[in-house]
Design a protein around this motif. Structure first.
Motif, short mmCIF file in Angstrom:
data_model
loop_
_atom_site.label_atom_id
_atom_site.label_comp_id
_atom_site.label_asym_id
_atom_site.label_seq_id
_atom_site.Cartn_x
_atom_site.Cartn_y
_atom_site.Cartn_z
N ILE A 1 45.62 45.33 39.28
CA ILE A 1 46.37 44.10 39.54
C ILE A 1 45.61 42.91 38.99
CG2 ILE A 1 47.43 45.09 41.61
CD1 ILE A 1 45.59 43.23 43.28
N ILE A 2 46.26 41.77 38.97
CA ILE A 2 45.68 40.54 38.46
C ILE A 2 45.42 39.59 39.61
CG2 ILE A 2 45.99 38.57 36.91
CD1 ILE A 2 48.05 40.35 35.38
N HIS A 3 44.17 39.21 39.81
CA HIS A 3 43.80 38.23 40.81
C HIS A 3 43.70 36.86 40.14
CE1 HIS A 3 42.39 41.47 43.60
NE2 HIS A 3 42.09 42.07 42.46
N SER B 1 35.54 44.47 36.93
CA SER B 1 36.85 43.98 36.50
C SER B 1 36.72 43.13 35.23
CB SER B 1 37.50 43.15 37.61
OG SER B 1 36.79 41.95 37.81
N TYR B 2 37.85 42.92 34.58
CA TYR B 2 37.90 42.10 33.38
C TYR B 2 38.15 40.66 33.79
CZ TYR B 2 39.78 40.28 28.94
OH TYR B 2 40.03 39.55 27.81
N THR B 3 37.35 39.74 33.29
CA THR B 3 37.43 38.34 33.73
C THR B 3 37.90 37.43 32.60
OG1 THR B 3 35.05 38.13 33.30
CG2 THR B 3 35.73 38.51 35.58
N ASP C 1 40.97 46.18 37.82
CA ASP C 1 41.64 44.89 38.00
C ASP C 1 41.24 43.87 36.94
OD1 ASP C 1 42.85 45.94 40.24
OD2 ASP C 1 41.57 44.90 41.68
N VAL C 2 41.97 42.75 36.98
CA VAL C 2 41.69 41.58 36.16
C VAL C 2 41.54 40.39 37.10
CG1 VAL C 2 42.60 40.01 34.40
CG2 VAL C 2 43.00 42.50 34.20
#
Length: 240
Positions: A39-41, A131-133, A105-106
């Motif tokens: 998911i994207i935060h 996660s990917y930032t 996640d992102v």
């Protein structure tokens, strides 16, 4: 008003042109992570938090979006308090470890100046989780003129994998009326970059033969079943 519209249109064009390569790269990664269940935060404080809310539960936008909403960093609990907390080097200790950020996640961090401790802490914590930032910020706030307030000495752009540059001038206003800087632009440009990125994610997913998880408008008859299915799919990760 026409002058503001003219200036914001020019800035949108410039920011979009500069961000194209970064958006293309990020969209490919986001599409892959969404396909793997990520998911994207979205995180921001103060007015940047408004962009985190903008991407959430939005008709025409991705359903797999979770805003990181921390009350004392949001305007409705006090604008002065929000500003003070964002600059507090210890404030992130009150919420970071409660975040459910996973390797698939992102995390998108929105901070126009890119210099305050809390957004940088969130980026660094997300990196530690694998996660990917991504940041949405203005690189016109340079290290020389607007140094980091973080204990590491790093600014936000040095703490994320990909930067989307709003190109908004320091002070936010793009108008000068009798020496008064006005006409803030960071929300307009940041929002455009965010949804532009999400649109490219839809493109990548369709190219890969996947069905993008996009909400439809709840104000158009016949869309309830579609939206309810998306809510049910993501309800174990996202608080709708």
């Amino acid at each position: 008003m026409n002058s503001y519209f003219s200036e914001i249109t020019k800035l949108l064009t410039e920011a979009g042109r500069e961000a194209k390569e970064s958006v293309d790269r990020a969209a490919t990664i986001l599409a892959d992570r969404i396909a793997k269940g990520g998911i994207i935060h979205l995180f921001g404080s103060g007015h940047s938090q408004l962009l985190a809310q903008e991407g959430f539960f939005r008709a025409g936008s991705l359903a797999c979006v979770q805003p990181i909403s921390v009350g004392p960093l949001m305007l409705h609990e006090g604008a002065l308090l929000s500003s003070e907390n964002e600059k507090d080097p210890d404030f992130s200790k009150t919420f970071l470890t409660s975040l459910d950020i996973r390797p698939e996640d992102v995390v998108i961090i929105i901070s126009n100046s890119g210099r305050n401790p809390v957004p940088i802490d969130v980026a660094q914590y997300a990196n530690l989780q694998g996660s990917y930032t991504v940041s949405i910020q203005s690189l016109l706030y340079t290290e020389k003129e607007q140094p980091s307030r973080h204990s590491s000495g790093k600014r936000l752009e040095a703490s994320v994998s990909t930067v989307l540059n709003t190109k908004v001038p320091p002070g936010d206003g793009i108008m000068n009326i009798d020496g008064i800087q006005c006409g803030p632009a960071s929300s307009v440009i940041g929002n455009a970059l965010l949804h532009g990125l999400f649109c490219e994610v839809v493109v990548r997913m369709r190219e890969n033969g996947m069905e993008p998880p996009v909400f439809k408008s709840g104000n158009i008859e016949g869309n309830e079943t579609h939206n309810h299915a998306l809510v049910a799919h993501y309800s174990d990760r996202i608080k709708f």
